[in-house]
Write a protein that holds these residues in place. Structure first.
Motif, short mmCIF file in Angstrom:
data_model
loop_
_atom_site.label_atom_id
_atom_site.label_comp_id
_atom_site.label_asym_id
_atom_site.label_seq_id
_atom_site.Cartn_x
_atom_site.Cartn_y
_atom_site.Cartn_z
N THR A 1 47.64 8.73 -113.65
CA THR A 1 46.51 9.53 -114.13
C THR A 1 45.99 8.98 -115.45
OG1 THR A 1 47.50 11.44 -113.06
CG2 THR A 1 45.76 11.88 -114.62
N CYS A 2 46.88 8.69 -116.39
CA CYS A 2 46.47 8.14 -117.68
C CYS A 2 45.74 6.82 -117.50
CB CYS A 2 47.68 7.91 -118.59
SG CYS A 2 48.32 9.44 -119.27
N ARG A 3 46.26 5.99 -116.61
CA ARG A 3 45.63 4.68 -116.40
C ARG A 3 44.24 4.86 -115.83
NH1 ARG A 3 50.94 1.31 -114.35
NH2 ARG A 3 51.65 0.82 -116.46
N ARG A 4 44.12 5.80 -114.92
CA ARG A 4 42.82 6.02 -114.28
C ARG A 4 41.79 6.49 -115.30
NH1 ARG A 4 41.71 10.36 -111.56
NH2 ARG A 4 43.90 10.84 -111.34
N ILE A 5 42.21 7.37 -116.22
CA ILE A 5 41.22 7.85 -117.19
C ILE A 5 41.19 6.98 -118.45
CG2 ILE A 5 41.08 10.22 -116.35
CD1 ILE A 5 43.06 11.13 -118.20
N GLY A 6 41.97 5.91 -118.43
CA GLY A 6 41.84 4.92 -119.49
C GLY A 6 42.41 5.34 -120.84
N VAL A 7 43.51 6.11 -120.82
CA VAL A 7 44.16 6.48 -122.08
C VAL A 7 45.54 5.81 -122.10
CG1 VAL A 7 45.11 8.41 -123.42
CG2 VAL A 7 42.92 8.66 -122.24
N PRO A 8 45.82 5.00 -123.14
CA PRO A 8 47.13 4.34 -123.19
C PRO A 8 48.25 5.38 -123.31
CG PRO A 8 45.94 4.03 -125.27
CD PRO A 8 44.99 4.68 -124.31
N CYS A 9 49.40 5.07 -122.70
CA CYS A 9 50.46 6.07 -122.74
C CYS A 9 51.83 5.45 -123.00
CB CYS A 9 50.49 6.88 -121.45
SG CYS A 9 50.85 5.93 -119.98
N GLY A 10 52.72 6.26 -123.51
CA GLY A 10 54.12 5.90 -123.71
C GLY A 10 54.95 7.11 -123.35
N VAL A 11 56.28 6.90 -123.31
CA VAL A 11 57.15 7.93 -122.76
C VAL A 11 58.16 8.42 -123.78
CG1 VAL A 11 58.99 8.28 -121.05
CG2 VAL A 11 56.87 7.14 -120.38
N ILE A 12 58.39 9.72 -123.79
CA ILE A 12 59.54 10.27 -124.50
C ILE A 12 60.47 10.85 -123.44
CG2 ILE A 12 60.36 12.12 -126.03
CD1 ILE A 12 58.06 11.60 -127.87
N ILE A 13 61.71 10.37 -123.45
CA ILE A 13 62.68 10.89 -122.48
C ILE A 13 63.43 12.04 -123.13
CG2 ILE A 13 64.69 10.36 -121.06
CD1 ILE A 13 63.76 7.47 -120.94
N ASN A 14 63.34 13.19 -122.50
CA ASN A 14 64.05 14.36 -123.01
C ASN A 14 65.31 14.56 -122.17
OD1 ASN A 14 64.59 16.60 -124.57
ND2 ASN A 14 63.30 17.97 -123.36
N ARG A 15 66.33 15.13 -122.77
CA ARG A 15 67.64 15.31 -122.13
C ARG A 15 68.17 13.97 -121.64
NH1 ARG A 15 64.81 19.69 -119.38
NH2 ARG A 15 64.64 21.30 -120.96
N ASP A 16 68.01 12.97 -122.50
CA ASP A 16 68.48 11.62 -122.17
C ASP A 16 69.98 11.68 -121.93
OD1 ASP A 16 68.12 8.88 -121.79
OD2 ASP A 16 68.87 8.46 -123.81
N GLY A 17 70.42 10.97 -120.90
CA GLY A 17 71.84 10.93 -120.59
C GLY A 17 72.21 11.96 -119.53
N SER A 18 71.23 12.78 -119.14
CA SER A 18 71.57 13.83 -118.17
C SER A 18 71.34 13.37 -116.73
CB SER A 18 70.74 15.08 -118.43
OG SER A 18 69.37 14.82 -118.18
N GLY A 19 70.64 12.26 -116.53
CA GLY A 19 70.32 11.87 -115.14
C GLY A 19 70.75 10.46 -114.83
N ASN A 20 69.81 9.64 -114.36
CA ASN A 20 70.13 8.25 -114.07
C ASN A 20 69.16 7.34 -114.83
OD1 ASN A 20 67.69 8.36 -112.72
ND2 ASN A 20 68.62 8.57 -110.71
N ASP A 21 69.22 6.04 -114.53
CA ASP A 21 68.40 5.11 -115.31
C ASP A 21 67.07 4.78 -114.61
OD1 ASP A 21 69.29 3.63 -113.23
OD2 ASP A 21 69.94 1.91 -114.42
#
Ligand code: SF4
Ligand code: SF4
Lengths: 299, 130
Positions: free
Chosen positions: A214-234
């Protein structure tokens, strides 16, 4: 670090689904920016269907204004039941079913197309209140929130109204509605950057992929914050690496954070070390946006 | 009388789809001439407003009665105001439903029975689709 407090960035905080900690990140980021640039931060809760940033920020709301749209009213004596209005409406907010003409104001976007096409001028537009914008401040942070009236399904006018309050002289954080549907897109559109908050689980990954697209389609650069890191997989980490999406911050799975959140406290209030971590994320985004702007200027 | 049946397909032997606004097709059966017409429901994939759009669609096709299972308050209001009767579908084909209707074997739906926006969520895609 090249930091320009007059850069007046607008950063949207979004998530492919609710409950990922999006509002926690948005409010904490606003507080972190305020700590480094007192009086320069603004937070706008754009989740007008279920606003909740105020719960964490406890702002003092000093002003409120109605959000109004124009909706059609049909003069049944003049109306010939030609159906042109129903065909013109993209939102199915007006229907001509045999002899009945129905308007569904909860669906209406107030675009005026129906009145425009009516061959006999049977439609007049009347104002209708669809929501409210409230503003004030939480400490020195400028705070804006909007609510859509119960029963209304078109968030757009209220989203627009809160975004109209974006102040050019402040660094603005937009807390976007969860998901990737229209209200989220309308929030993120026009922002300088979008932070996507996700959990490191397969479900989180699939929502993240939607949000990235969605961000790419509307042309807004994006980055990620992982919350509850370590609770799932990689899976999320691998996806980000593959797609060249930066992981800006990892907030670990921590009972203290969850407990504080349930008490209505921000990350920063609970563990002040996150203030600097988040300020660093902000600096980094400033640099990236600046670099991109120069890059575009050159090419 | 023309009867509109929410359906998975476009033919007389197509299976009924319980959802009104989000059914992929409507089959319009003319009970006098026995003619059958399948029309696509463009609102099946829409966001909100699918029910109203579907009501408009079948009204424009000349239907005076609808056979379906789940419809929300908007769609219901639109059909009722237009004087279009709504009957509760069972499971089966379009053909079977219309026959049942003519024998008086279907009950009218007297009030909206799905939430706004609920169409897709409530029934989803049944495993017996096709
Ligand atoms: S104003 Fe626009 S959205 Fe509202 S009923 Fe008319 S055409 Fe539809
Ligand atoms: S376009 Fe005007 S005349 Fe035609 S049905 Fe709509 S309100 Fe009536």
């Amino acid at each position: 670090m090249s930091v320009d407090p007059n850069g007046q960035l607008t950063i949207a905080i979004a998530a492919g689904k609710g409950g990922t900690g999006k509002t926690l990140v948005a409010t904490s980021l606003a507080i972190a920016i305020d700590a480094h640039y007192p009086g320069c931060a603004q937070i706008i809760d754009c989740d007008v269907e279920e606003p909740n940033a105020h719960l964490l920020m406890q702002p003092e709301l000093t002003a409120q204004a109605p959000v109004e749209v124009l909706v059609p009213e049909v003069d049944l004596d003049t109306c010939t039941r030609c159906g042109a209005c129903a065909r013109a409406c993209q939102f199915s907010a007006i229907a001509v079913i045999r002899q009945a003409v129905l308007t569904f104001h909860g669906l209406c976007a107030g675009c005026g197309a129906c009145a425009y096409v009516c061959p006999v001028d049977a439609i007049t537009e009347v104002t209708r209140r669809v929501g409210t914008v409230k503003s004030g401040s939480a400490g020195e942070i400028d705070f804006v929130t909007g609510t859509l009236n119960v029963g209304d399904q078109r968030a757009t006018p209220v989203t627009k109204a809160v975004k109209d309050r974006i102040r050019d002289d402040l660094i603005t954080i937009l807390d976007a509605p969860p998901g990737t549907a229209c209200p989220m897109q309308e929030t993120v559109e026009g922002s300088d950057y979008c932070i996507l908050v996700t959990e490191p689980t397969p479900f989180g990954l699939s929502n993240l992929q939607d949000a990235v697209e969605t961000c790419r389609r509307i042309g807004v650069p994006c980055g990620v914050i992982i919350n509850r890191d370590g609770s799932g997989n990689d899976g999320v980490e691998r996806y980000c690496a593959q797609e060249g999406i930066e992981v800006l911050l990892r907030v670990p799975q921590d009972r203290r954070i969850a407990e504080a959140y349930s008490r209505g406290e921000t990350l920063v209030a609970t563990m002040p070390q996150w203030r600097d971590e988040l300020a660093t994320v902000y600096y980094h985004i400033t640099d990236m946006v600046a670099a991109q702007a120069t890059g575009e200027g050159v090419s | 009388m023309k009867v509109a049946v929410s359906s998975r397909g476009t033919e007389r032997m197509s299976v009924v789809d319980p959802r009104f606004g989000r059914a992929p097709y409507f089959v319009i059966v003319d009970t006098e001439s026995d003619e059958v017409e399948g029309i696509e429901n463009p609102g099946a994939l829409a966001g909100t407003g699918a029910g109203v759009a579907a009501a408009q669609l079948i009204a424009d096709a000349g239907a005076e009665a609808v056979i379906t299972s789940a419809l929300g308050p908007h769609a219901w209001a639109a059909l009722k105001s237009g004087g279009i009767q709504v009957y509760d579908a069972g499971r089966g084909t379009v053909d079977a439903m219309v026959k049942l209707l003519l024998q008086g074997g279907l009950t009218p739906i007297e009030e909206p029975n799905a939430d706004l926006k609920a169409g897709a969520a409530r029934f989803g895609q049944s495993p017996d689709a096709k």
